[in-house]
Design an enzyme around this catalytic site. Structure first.
Site, PDB file in Angstrom:
ATOM      1  N   HIS A   1     -22.873 -14.281   8.544  1.00  0.00           N
ATOM      2  CA  HIS A   1     -21.729 -15.153   8.841  1.00  0.00           C
ATOM      3  C   HIS A   1     -22.153 -16.190   9.864  1.00  0.00           C
ATOM      4  O   HIS A   1     -22.953 -15.898  10.753  1.00  0.00           O
ATOM      5  CB  HIS A   1     -20.555 -14.332   9.412  1.00  0.00           C
ATOM      6  CG  HIS A   1     -19.240 -15.020   9.298  1.00  0.00           C
ATOM      7  ND1 HIS A   1     -18.804 -15.938  10.212  1.00  0.00           N
ATOM      8  CD2 HIS A   1     -18.283 -14.953   8.346  1.00  0.00           C
ATOM      9  CE1 HIS A   1     -17.614 -16.397   9.851  1.00  0.00           C
ATOM     10  NE2 HIS A   1     -17.275 -15.818   8.716  1.00  0.00           N
TER      11      HIS A   1
ATOM     12  N   ASP B   1     -16.159 -10.450   2.618  1.00  0.00           N
ATOM     13  CA  ASP B   1     -16.329 -10.371   1.159  1.00  0.00           C
ATOM     14  C   ASP B   1     -17.031  -9.115   0.690  1.00  0.00           C
ATOM     15  O   ASP B   1     -17.110  -8.867  -0.522  1.00  0.00           O
ATOM     16  CB  ASP B   1     -17.118 -11.606   0.684  1.00  0.00           C
ATOM     17  CG  ASP B   1     -16.299 -12.877   0.854  1.00  0.00           C
ATOM     18  OD1 ASP B   1     -16.771 -13.807   1.532  1.00  0.00           O
ATOM     19  OD2 ASP B   1     -15.159 -12.914   0.338  1.00  0.00           O
TER      20      ASP B   1
END
Ligand code: SDX
Length: 428
Positions: free
Chosen positions: A306, A363
């Site tokens: 991320h 996700d």
């Protein structure tokens, strides 16, 4: 004394103001830099650049903190529902009873689509990607609600926000029904937001689908966790498009386009495809880890890493716990969950991932829950869009209400040819 940063360039020293956020974040205000020095800054992909001040969502990537309007995501995940969170993000406070009742009523009233939309759906190939249909249909809403292209009062804005949040759900369900060659199912005004969506997805003309509570709760949780995430790629897109004074529908349609990419919201589909390829015996979890570390493989461990979180994504932690609860309640035993947990276990003790602070993101586990409640894989990113709609609307509104906001227009450093003359065809 106001804090400043000192910059010296070509022998000239200037002081740049420092802006301090409510959580102590600091930003160097360079809005006068070019005027004072002739120089611009260069920060491809904006990893070090704040595009705006915002009061909507706070993330501390090092500590794994996520708060909507100051409320920790863990509390909202446990105690709130998606429509209440949507109001919180958009209007800045938890709704009072009458506000929530009014907004819910608007959502119910605005669930149906204009009948002409059916012809629009029929213009798409049956196997059209749902995200392509979603962005097209959201943009088309601008044609059917022209009185909402200018939102200059609170009442009009609240109604337009409700229409967008309500109709995105109907559009999503219709795109699924279209892809299955099934008739559209009209919304049921007696059902709440998520239950109504699941009804439009899975009912038949002769038999209504009423989602079990655990399915409805699981999808509500997924939507709450996806509702906003400050200046991510798709939200920044909504802000850039909205900065030209483009209407809210078309700005959010642009957000859908940005979210589609596999590095962003499209990752939830890529994670399931990765897990299924392991399950089918294509790759072992360890081989996946090795491939992800090999720069020449072009392979990434989808659902990992991320830009902001250099610690656990708090949403991934909540979703991982919810995976076990939902699958147990539904009596689903999905081997993909075991594979996901094995990948996480291997990655978290592998130096490559540790050195780069790569953790599971939102996700990584979301698809396993969506699969368990019957959402088809090609609809996963559509679900992300439904969840993120309130965040897009909140950011569009925050910019729209800011009298000092200007059109987004970044600069560049030109690296092309210096001046050259035109060459006639017979001399080329
Ligand atoms: C979302 O921004 C948001 O807030 C997004 C989001 C939201 O709610 O809106 O949180 C939703 O988009 C989550 C991210 C979903 N995407 C994926 O899961 C795709 C896989 N992840 C990567 O593509 C990547 O981690 C990104 C895109 C998420 C972040 O990319 P960055 O910040 O540009 O990081 P990077 O590519 O510069 O990576 C730094 C290093 C690199 O190695 P080195 O060059 O330093 O040797 O880490 C490596 C990368 O190669 N790396 C990975 C990796 N992610 C980063 N290596 C293998 N597998 C990965 N998944």
């Amino acid at each position: 004394m106001a804090r400043t940063a000192t910059l010296t360039i070509d022998g000239k020293t200037i002081e740049l103001p420092i802006v301090v956020g409510s959580e102590g974040e600091i930003g160097i205000d360079i809005s006068k830099l070019r005027e004072q020095t002739g120089a611009i800054t260069l920060d491809p992909s904006f990893g070090n650049t704040g595009a705006c001040k915002s009061a909507i969502t706070f993330i501390d990537g090092d500590k794994g903190i996520l708060r909507y309007r100051g409320i920790p995501i863990e509390q909202l995940a446990e105690k709130s529902r998606f429509i209440e969170v949507a109001w919180l993000l958009i209007f800045g406070h938890l709704p009072k009873k009458d506000e929530l009742a009014r907004f819910s009523q608007r959502l119910t009233q605005n669930a149906p689509l204009h009948e002409a939309f059916k012809h629009h759906f029929e213009g798409f190939p049956v196997n059209a990607p749902p995200m392509a249909m979603l962005s097209a249909m959201i943009n088309t809403l601008s044609c059917f609600h022209t009185h909402f292209l200018q939102l200059d009062d609170a009442e009009a804005f609240e109604e337009a926000a409700a229409r967008l949040i309500s109709k995105v759900r109907t559009i999503a369900a219709y795109s699924y029904r279209r892809s299955m060659g099934k008739p559209f199912i009209y919304p049921d005004p007696n059902l709440k937001y998520v239950a109504n969506f699941l009804h439009m997805m899975f009912s038949e003309p002769y038999q209504q689908y009423i989602a079990p509570k655990e399915v409805e709760d699981a999808l509500n949780l997924i939507l709450v966790l996806h509702a906003d995430h400050e200046q991510n790629c798709s939200t920044s897109t909504v802000r850039v498009v909205g900065s030209s004074k483009a209407n809210m529908f078309t700005s959010c349609a642009a957000g859908v386009c940005a979210l589609w990419g596999p590095l962003h919201g499209g990752a939830n589909v890529a994670v399931l495809e990765m897990l299924e390829s392991i399950y089918r015996g294509g790759l072992t979890p360890q081989q996946c880890i090795e491939l992800a570390k090999d720069k020449n493989s072009g392979f990434k461990l989808m659902g990992f890493g991320h830009r902001v979180y250099k610690n656990f994504d708090p949403r991934a932690k909540i979703l991982k716990e919810s995976c076990h609860k939902v699958l147990n309640k539904l009596g689903v035993n999905d081997p993909l969950l075991d594979i996901a947990m094995k990948l996480e276990e291997l990655a978290l003790k592998d130096q490559y991932f540790v050195d780069r602070k790569l953790y599971p993101n939102v996700d990584f586990y979301s698809g396993i829950i969506m699969k368990a409640i019957g959402i088809p894989v090609n609809m996963f990113t559509v679900m992300f869009s439904i969840g993120r709609m309130p965040g897009w609307i909140a950011h569009w509104k925050e910019q729209h209400d800011d009298a000092t906001a200007r059109i987004s227009r970044p600069r560049q450093i030109y690296t092309g040819p210096t001046i050259t003359d035109y060459v006639p065809m017979d001399q080329r």
